[in-house]
Design a protein around this motif. Sequence first.
Motif, PDB file in Angstrom:
ATOM      1  N   LEU A   1       9.627  11.719  18.291  1.00 39.97           N
ATOM      2  CA  LEU A   1      10.806  12.545  17.910  1.00 39.97           C
ATOM      3  C   LEU A   1      10.948  13.795  19.298  1.00 39.97           C
ATOM      4  O   LEU A   1       9.991  14.667  19.528  1.00 39.97           O
ATOM      5  CB  LEU A   1      10.755  13.455  16.617  1.00 39.97           C
TER       6      LEU A   1
ATOM      7  N   GLN B   1      28.536  24.924  24.642  1.00 37.85           N
ATOM      8  CA  GLN B   1      28.707  24.025  23.699  1.00 37.85           C
ATOM      9  C   GLN B   1      29.024  22.587  24.054  1.00 37.85           C
ATOM     10  O   GLN B   1      29.662  22.696  25.313  1.00 37.85           O
ATOM     11  CB  GLN B   1      29.577  24.471  22.615  1.00 37.85           C
TER      12      GLN B   1
ATOM     13  N   GLN C   1      20.544  18.374  23.245  1.00 40.66           N
ATOM     14  CA  GLN C   1      19.870  19.278  22.553  1.00 40.66           C
ATOM     15  C   GLN C   1      19.351  18.605  21.195  1.00 40.66           C
ATOM     16  O   GLN C   1      18.636  19.054  20.319  1.00 40.66           O
ATOM     17  CB  GLN C   1      20.678  20.378  21.936  1.00 40.66           C
ATOM     18  N   MET C   2      19.928  17.296  20.933  1.00 40.52           N
ATOM     19  CA  MET C   2      19.563  16.458  19.568  1.00 40.52           C
ATOM     20  C   MET C   2      18.034  16.094  19.636  1.00 40.52           C
ATOM     21  O   MET C   2      17.726  15.531  20.690  1.00 40.52           O
ATOM     22  CB  MET C   2      20.679  15.503  19.223  1.00 40.52           C
ATOM     23  N   MET C   3      17.507  16.163  18.506  1.00 42.38           N
ATOM     24  CA  MET C   3      16.135  15.378  18.482  1.00 42.38           C
ATOM     25  C   MET C   3      16.688  13.916  17.759  1.00 42.38           C
ATOM     26  O   MET C   3      17.089  14.165  16.767  1.00 42.38           O
ATOM     27  CB  MET C   3      15.064  16.234  17.832  1.00 42.38           C
ATOM     28  N   GLU C   4      15.877  12.929  18.108  1.00 41.79           N
ATOM     29  CA  GLU C   4      16.059  11.617  17.495  1.00 41.79           C
ATOM     30  C   GLU C   4      14.519  11.007  17.778  1.00 41.79           C
ATOM     31  O   GLU C   4      13.971  11.268  18.687  1.00 41.79           O
ATOM     32  CB  GLU C   4      17.199  10.941  18.192  1.00 41.79           C
TER      33      GLU C   4
ATOM     34  N   ARG D   1      29.292   8.067  18.680  1.00 41.33           N
ATOM     35  CA  ARG D   1      28.564   8.148  17.470  1.00 41.33           C
ATOM     36  C   ARG D   1      29.218   8.656  16.422  1.00 41.33           C
ATOM     37  O   ARG D   1      29.252   8.052  15.185  1.00 41.33           O
ATOM     38  CB  ARG D   1      27.296   9.347  17.877  1.00 41.33           C
ATOM     39  N   ILE D   2      30.048   9.707  16.619  1.00 48.05           N
ATOM     40  CA  ILE D   2      31.132  10.040  15.568  1.00 48.05           C
ATOM     41  C   ILE D   2      32.091   8.934  15.152  1.00 48.05           C
ATOM     42  O   ILE D   2      32.360   8.848  14.079  1.00 48.05           O
ATOM     43  CB  ILE D   2      31.904  11.387  16.057  1.00 48.05           C
TER      44      ILE D   2
ATOM     45  N   ILE E   1      32.755  19.804  18.152  1.00 49.80           N
ATOM     46  CA  ILE E   1      32.906  18.400  18.352  1.00 49.80           C
ATOM     47  C   ILE E   1      33.879  17.820  17.026  1.00 49.80           C
ATOM     48  O   ILE E   1      33.748  18.346  16.023  1.00 49.80           O
ATOM     49  CB  ILE E   1      31.337  17.934  17.978  1.00 49.80           C
TER      50      ILE E   1
ATOM     51  N   THR F   1      17.850  12.325  12.696  1.00 46.38           N
ATOM     52  CA  THR F   1      18.454  12.988  13.739  1.00 46.38           C
ATOM     53  C   THR F   1      18.388  14.531  13.579  1.00 46.38           C
ATOM     54  O   THR F   1      18.436  14.930  12.225  1.00 46.38           O
ATOM     55  CB  THR F   1      19.886  12.871  14.350  1.00 46.38           C
ATOM     56  N   TRP F   2      18.084  15.488  14.392  1.00 48.38           N
ATOM     57  CA  TRP F   2      17.874  16.884  14.284  1.00 48.38           C
ATOM     58  C   TRP F   2      18.931  17.474  15.335  1.00 48.38           C
ATOM     59  O   TRP F   2      18.784  17.233  16.507  1.00 48.38           O
ATOM     60  CB  TRP F   2      16.492  17.293  14.462  1.00 48.38           C
ATOM     61  N   MET F   3      19.817  18.048  14.801  1.00 44.15           N
ATOM     62  CA  MET F   3      20.905  18.603  15.600  1.00 44.15           C
ATOM     63  C   MET F   3      21.177  19.993  15.360  1.00 44.15           C
ATOM     64  O   MET F   3      21.880  20.319  14.529  1.00 44.15           O
ATOM     65  CB  MET F   3      22.427  17.607  15.507  1.00 44.15           C
ATOM     66  N   PRO F   4      20.764  20.601  16.355  1.00 37.93           N
ATOM     67  CA  PRO F   4      21.014  22.159  16.104  1.00 37.93           C
ATOM     68  C   PRO F   4      22.100  22.813  16.726  1.00 37.93           C
ATOM     69  O   PRO F   4      22.745  22.198  17.490  1.00 37.93           O
ATOM     70  CB  PRO F   4      19.815  22.827  17.089  1.00 37.93           C
TER      71      PRO F   4
ATOM     72  N   TYR G   1      22.963  25.230  18.903  1.00 35.48           N
ATOM     73  CA  TYR G   1      22.163  25.816  19.663  1.00 35.48           C
ATOM     74  C   TYR G   1      22.917  27.080  21.010  1.00 35.48           C
ATOM     75  O   TYR G   1      24.074  27.044  20.420  1.00 35.48           O
ATOM     76  CB  TYR G   1      21.728  24.956  20.906  1.00 35.48           C
TER      77      TYR G   1
ATOM     78  N   PRO H   1      25.407  12.649  14.442  1.00 38.30           N
ATOM     79  CA  PRO H   1      24.650  13.515  14.199  1.00 38.30           C
ATOM     80  C   PRO H   1      25.395  14.852  13.678  1.00 38.30           C
ATOM     81  O   PRO H   1      24.589  15.969  13.378  1.00 38.30           O
ATOM     82  CB  PRO H   1      23.853  13.828  15.536  1.00 38.30           C
ATOM     83  N   ILE H   2      26.560  14.999  13.689  1.00 40.45           N
ATOM     84  CA  ILE H   2      27.446  16.090  13.517  1.00 40.45           C
ATOM     85  C   ILE H   2      28.270  15.747  12.282  1.00 40.45           C
ATOM     86  O   ILE H   2      29.102  14.682  12.270  1.00 40.45           O
ATOM     87  CB  ILE H   2      28.176  16.803  14.789  1.00 40.45           C
TER      88      ILE H   2
END
Lengths: 360, 181, 256
Positions: free
Chosen positions: A8, A120, A179-182, A269-270, A345, B34-37, B39, B62-63
């Motif tokens: 991850l 952002q 910034q996202m973890m996957e 993705r969205i 977003i 998924t982990w989306m901060p 930030y 992820p959002i």
Amino acid sequence: MAENEITLMKGNEAIAHAAIRCGCDGYFGYPITPQSEVLETLAEQKPWETTGMVVVQAESEVSSINMVYGGACTGKRVMTSSSSPGVSLMQEGISYLAGAELPALVVNVQRGGPGLGTIQPSQADYFQTVKGGGHGDYRLITLAPASVQEMADFVDLAFELAFRYRNPAMILSDGAIGQMMEKVVLPPFKPRRTEEQIAKECPWATIGRKGGRKPNIITSLELRSEEMEINNLRIQAKYREIEKKEIRFEEYKTDDAEYLIVAFGSAARIAKKVIAIAREQGIKVGLLRPITLWPFPSAKIAELGQRMKGILTLEINAGQMVEDVRLAVECKVPVQYFGRLGGIIPEPEEVVEVLKKMVK
Amino acid sequence: MTHEIIISGFGGQGVLSMGKILAYSGLMEGKEVTWMPAYGPEQRGGTANVTVIVSDEPVSSPILSSYDVAIVLNQPSLDKFEPKVKKGGILIYDGNGINMPPKRKDINVYRIDAMDTAAKLNMIKVFNMMILGGLMKVRPVVTIESVLKALRKTLPERHHHLIPMNEEAIRKGMEIIVKEN
Amino acid sequence: MTREEIIREENLVYKKPELLNDVPMHYCPGCSHGVVHKLISEVIAEMGLQEKSIGISPVGCAVFAYKYIDIDWQEAAHGRAPALATAVKRLLPDRLVFTYQGDGDLACIGTGETIHALNRGENITIIFINNAIYGMTGGQMAPTTLLGMKTVTCPYGRDPKLHGYPLKMTEIAATLEGTCYVTRQSVQNVASILKAKRAIRKAFEYSMQGKGSNLVEIVSTCNTNWKMTPEKANQWMEENMFPYYQLGDLKDNGNK
């Protein structure tokens, strides 16, 4: 980390690990949010003690890209990464790389502008990247990752393409993917090329004229207009070849679709979430996700457009790629854009509302 | 099954690391995560939040704009995310510093006084694990075994002696969480 | 004596350096660049580094340096040569890597790259040609233009109120921890040419020995844009440039 281990990590970290693993020889960068983890991860990993990869924190993005230029001249796999304002500063160097026909990798983890803007996520550097942010007639091979896995996978791919065509390549990502973890499976280790391999594969490299060969000179300068036109035509012919051979895209639920969303990177993705919600409500919608933004999958979009009632581009900018989609379908299908600005977003629900209005 | 979770609180409360352990635990179970901060320059005292999605399917966006579970650790977070819990979903809040408690009747509201408990038991460092324990009690997103595995994986070796304390905090959290409505 | 009798090996007193290409130079007659090119060619050959040298040329009059010295070259964007050199030397530590830059390139648009490369102690040599004017673009004011000196962008003379003061980059470089050898030389006569050559050799040796970064400034003339004869330009340089840009070694840590 063991081979093929699922782990991850953030997109930015994946870029750094992938660089070490794909035989990258040098990274030159300058901190900027939201991509600083690339340099931080490299500094923490100390690849100079393992693979021999050089890592330098430069004094500016201007310097970073010119270090990349110098390194690229030696036939080595060299890269930099930054975010939008920093990439603006690099445009001079990128133009020189293209002009001197040098392979190199630039990663842009985009943030919102113009100006200092926001930290952002954003996709507002689409025009800058695919239309040529620097001066002169040139193109960047542009890959748009939509996941942390693709951040890792595209590093090697970008280098492969860059060296195949002797042209700089860009990974156009954004703060969300960075910034996202996957979960990600890092690519297998690949050794850095030896000097002998480089001398053989890159006979143009300026590494000292060993064996008394004729000097190699790398320059983008040619003051004789006739010669400069020939240089330009040669580069343009290369671009046509890339357009023919290197278009990449993902198609998602387009088989029965009556409406098409075109979106790249995190917007794609969205879009998938939008499609899930919209299909529950009876709207048959699919996705075309350009993976290469240049070369752009125009023919594919034109082909899909023939059987669509409408196309929506979903972008985290004020509507940039929509121009290329309209050109692709030659205005035979209504093409609409939706996006949010300022680092916001788009939320899936608000996109579904836009779709619903299109269907009416 | 998909769990769409937002965790929000002050910077320094361990919001991001709790989300990370949750995501990592999902990974240990072979799930998609998924982990989306959100930030930015948030430091101790500012606000921090992270969206964690744990799913059997590949994760699309992820959002999110609505959540199955909202874990809120201060008043601004409660105000912001209470309306965004899906109907029938879960809201978990720490009572510390909350003067306007949740009002919605169409969601399941849980209170966990982890801050107070952690202070009493001298376990402030693992306060966030207590919250995680509470979540696992009311919505078993992951098992305790996976969390421990994730901790072993993510904590540097020199911190492995802290794992029992983390486990204790998780179990404590499971004990002290109470349903409010 | 016949021609054949004269061109014997034992009679040889001077020849074109083997690394200096046999092509007409674009430099104006009387320009200092040609002399410095010759010195670099000689030093590289004497050190046996022809196959190990990589030069970085600037934007400015010396943009075409790559046409004249028979080694591998990279042509940099304006001011960025030290950044290129940094990467090349880091990636190929056993090569001789040097930049060749003018005053506009090094002391104006590339000040940042120059100072930081020197300060990092990159094992490179920077050859700095200071003729106090922009040559290639047609005689505009340079950061090193002397007070009162007339150029096309300060036609009434450099006025500190309008243009600030001439910049002593070499003095700045000498204060940086990363620099090993910092010197200021000239090439207007035989004695100064020999001294400049020794300085270049020393800088290249230190670079190869990994002792840090090295800066060799050559105070030069631009007789064309100074609008003087070459001879008069040399005289003007000695009278006006040398008092402000004093010759000699500013720092030599090579044997420390």
